[in-house]
Scaffold this motif. Structure first.
Motif, PDB file in Angstrom:
ATOM      1  N   ASN A   1       0.841  -1.204   0.000  1.00  0.00           N
ATOM      2  CA  ASN A   1       0.000   0.000   0.000  1.00  0.00           C
ATOM      3  C   ASN A   1       0.869   1.244   0.000  1.00  0.00           C
ATOM      4  O   ASN A   1       1.920   1.295   0.643  1.00  0.00           O
ATOM      5  CB  ASN A   1      -0.892   0.030   1.249  1.00  0.00           C
ATOM      6  CG  ASN A   1      -1.713   1.311   1.326  1.00  0.00           C
ATOM      7  OD1 ASN A   1      -2.690   1.489   0.603  1.00  0.00           O
ATOM      8  ND2 ASN A   1      -1.317   2.233   2.206  1.00  0.00           N
ATOM      9  N   ASP A   2       0.422   2.254  -0.743  1.00  0.00           N
ATOM     10  CA  ASP A   2       1.018   3.580  -0.623  1.00  0.00           C
ATOM     11  C   ASP A   2      -0.043   4.612  -0.959  1.00  0.00           C
ATOM     12  O   ASP A   2      -0.838   4.424  -1.890  1.00  0.00           O
ATOM     13  CB  ASP A   2       2.228   3.745  -1.533  1.00  0.00           C
ATOM     14  CG  ASP A   2       3.150   4.853  -1.027  1.00  0.00           C
ATOM     15  OD1 ASP A   2       4.176   4.522  -0.392  1.00  0.00           O
ATOM     16  OD2 ASP A   2       2.834   6.041  -1.237  1.00  0.00           O
ATOM     17  N   TYR A   3      -0.062   5.701  -0.196  1.00  0.00           N
ATOM     18  CA  TYR A   3      -1.067   6.746  -0.389  1.00  0.00           C
ATOM     19  C   TYR A   3      -0.777   7.595  -1.624  1.00  0.00           C
ATOM     20  O   TYR A   3      -1.648   8.289  -2.130  1.00  0.00           O
ATOM     21  CB  TYR A   3      -1.133   7.631   0.856  1.00  0.00           C
ATOM     22  CG  TYR A   3      -2.348   8.531   0.902  1.00  0.00           C
ATOM     23  CD1 TYR A   3      -3.628   7.986   0.967  1.00  0.00           C
ATOM     24  CD2 TYR A   3      -2.212   9.909   0.885  1.00  0.00           C
ATOM     25  CE1 TYR A   3      -4.749   8.805   1.007  1.00  0.00           C
ATOM     26  CE2 TYR A   3      -3.325  10.745   0.932  1.00  0.00           C
ATOM     27  CZ  TYR A   3      -4.594  10.179   0.986  1.00  0.00           C
ATOM     28  OH  TYR A   3      -5.700  10.987   1.023  1.00  0.00           O
ATOM     29  N   ASN A   4       0.472   7.529  -2.105  1.00  0.00           N
ATOM     30  CA  ASN A   4       0.841   8.219  -3.336  1.00  0.00           C
ATOM     31  C   ASN A   4       0.243   7.438  -4.507  1.00  0.00           C
ATOM     32  O   ASN A   4       0.683   6.334  -4.826  1.00  0.00           O
ATOM     33  CB  ASN A   4       2.368   8.292  -3.454  1.00  0.00           C
ATOM     34  CG  ASN A   4       2.830   9.092  -4.656  1.00  0.00           C
ATOM     35  OD1 ASN A   4       2.143   9.184  -5.660  1.00  0.00           O
ATOM     36  ND2 ASN A   4       4.013   9.675  -4.545  1.00  0.00           N
ATOM     37  N   SER A   5      -0.750   8.010  -5.170  1.00  0.00           N
ATOM     38  CA  SER A   5      -1.459   7.300  -6.232  1.00  0.00           C
ATOM     39  C   SER A   5      -0.551   6.984  -7.416  1.00  0.00           C
ATOM     40  O   SER A   5      -0.722   5.957  -8.086  1.00  0.00           O
ATOM     41  CB  SER A   5      -2.672   8.106  -6.701  1.00  0.00           C
ATOM     42  OG  SER A   5      -2.274   9.365  -7.212  1.00  0.00           O
TER      43      SER A   5
ATOM     44  N   ALA B   1       1.386   3.801  -6.333  1.00  0.00           N
ATOM     45  CA  ALA B   1       0.526   2.618  -6.353  1.00  0.00           C
ATOM     46  C   ALA B   1       0.203   2.209  -7.788  1.00  0.00           C
ATOM     47  O   ALA B   1       0.191   1.014  -8.126  1.00  0.00           O
ATOM     48  CB  ALA B   1      -0.759   2.896  -5.578  1.00  0.00           C
ATOM     49  N   ASN B   2      -0.040   3.187  -8.658  1.00  0.00           N
ATOM     50  CA  ASN B   2      -0.325   2.900 -10.068  1.00  0.00           C
ATOM     51  C   ASN B   2       0.885   2.282 -10.753  1.00  0.00           C
ATOM     52  O   ASN B   2       0.752   1.370 -11.582  1.00  0.00           O
ATOM     53  CB  ASN B   2      -0.741   4.188 -10.782  1.00  0.00           C
ATOM     54  CG  ASN B   2      -0.990   3.971 -12.265  1.00  0.00           C
ATOM     55  OD1 ASN B   2      -1.915   3.274 -12.665  1.00  0.00           O
ATOM     56  ND2 ASN B   2      -0.147   4.564 -13.095  1.00  0.00           N
TER      57      ASN B   2
ATOM     58  N   ASN C   1      -4.142   1.563  -2.515  1.00  0.00           N
ATOM     59  CA  ASN C   1      -3.860   3.006  -2.509  1.00  0.00           C
ATOM     60  C   ASN C   1      -4.826   3.653  -1.509  1.00  0.00           C
ATOM     61  O   ASN C   1      -5.802   4.272  -1.885  1.00  0.00           O
ATOM     62  CB  ASN C   1      -4.030   3.580  -3.925  1.00  0.00           C
ATOM     63  CG  ASN C   1      -3.916   5.087  -3.995  1.00  0.00           C
ATOM     64  OD1 ASN C   1      -4.649   5.738  -4.731  1.00  0.00           O
ATOM     65  ND2 ASN C   1      -3.022   5.669  -3.220  1.00  0.00           N
TER      66      ASN C   1
END
Length: 299
Positions: free
Chosen positions: A34-38, A41-42, A167
């Motif tokens: 998981n990462d909050y940076n889209s 994550a993409n 994400n």
């Protein structure tokens, strides 16, 4: 220092996935990145699911420049391509090609200008590789042949085959995947270095992370910079002082180390001591019968 046993492994702040890729895959263990940076994550999702298209989009020319870096950075920040190049190409094609060929070329150029997940992933990957210290802010001023990464990208796609890509905000993620058999590894933005990250992580987010972990049923580990604020925030939990090489400082100060702490909600020394296995337990795991055991013992 990881726990001896868990059946779901969750990297809450995945980043570059260094720990995930360093961890041997276990088919019995569910894995979550998981990462909050889209954009990040993409990128991981496209490496996993769209590997061929991603490599094709990266291109095969080993040339990069400051101009290309700035165009890519603007695209990532604004989520749109710079249309100047598209307009110039369309004008050139219209002047130099007969109408049928121009129409065909126009469709190709417009299709290539369409923003897709794969295009966004390739642009973000180049931005990382072309920037100083992978910070995505300033041009590294050094040539880099992106083709050198192709083999590693193929390997990464296989390693991520059974990994869930998320994400989400860390609190929602922890709440979703928490179980008694879960293990969360957290490598959040370090305290007072949050400005180096693309995603905002305020002072209160550090406390929110501590509170989210405090309510966990499963086990967790957090790595942080060693400072009084973090030690006070996690007072009462096992805290282990460690150090690592300061990568960015190596060019100017070889051997420079960076003090860190590893915080857990379990005793990392006792949890990780493997159980002493006997031949009998190994045989049981292998399904060897009593008669076969006797024969093999005699031999």
């Amino acid at each position: 220092m990881f726990p001896a046993a868990f059946d779901r492994y969750i990297e809450v702040f995945g980043g570059g996935g260094w720990v995930l890729f360093g961890k041997p895959p276990d088919p019995r263990c569910m894995e979550v990145y998981n990462d909050y940076n889209s954009n990040l994550a993409n990128l991981f999702f496209c490496v996993k699911k769209r590997t061929g298209a991603f490599l094709k989009e990266l291109g095969f020319l080993p040339i990069n420049s400051r101009d290309e870096f700035c165009v890519i950075r603007n695209f990532i920040e604004k989520q749109e391509f710079d249309t100047r190049f598209l307009q110039e190409e369309l004008e050139l094609a219209e002047r130099n090609l007969p109408p049928p060929a121009y129409e065909e070329m126009r469709e190709i150029l417009q299709e290539n200008a369409e923003v897709t997940d794969v295009k966004r992933a390739a642009a973000f990957f180049k931005l990382i590789r072309y920037s100083y210290g992978s910070g995505c802010t300033s041009y590294a001023c050094q040539p880099f042949d992106v083709r050198k990464c192709f083999a590693a990208i193929w390997e990464a796609s296989h390693r991520l085959a059974d990994t869930v890509i998320e994400n989400k905000d860390f609190e929602a993620l922890i709440r979703q995947y928490d179980r008694e058999s879960a293990f969360f590894y957290c490598d959040p933005p370090y305290f007072e270095t949050e400005g180096h990250y693309a995603v905002v992580f305020a002072r209160e987010d550090h406390a929110r992370l501590r509170d989210a972990l405090a309510g966990c049923k499963g086990k967790w580990m957090v790595s942080y910079n060693d400072c009084s604020f973090i030690r006070e925030l996690y007072d009462g939990y096992p805290i282990t002082a460690v150090s690592r090489l300061n990568n960015l400082a190596q060019r100017y100060d070889s051997g420079c180390e960076y003090p860190e702490v590893v915080i857990t909600n379990y005793d990392p020394g006792r949890q990780n001591r493997p159980e002493q296995l006997s031949l009998f337990s190994l045989w049981e795991e292998a399904g060897i019968s009593g008669a076969d055991r006797a024969e093999r013992e005699e031999k």
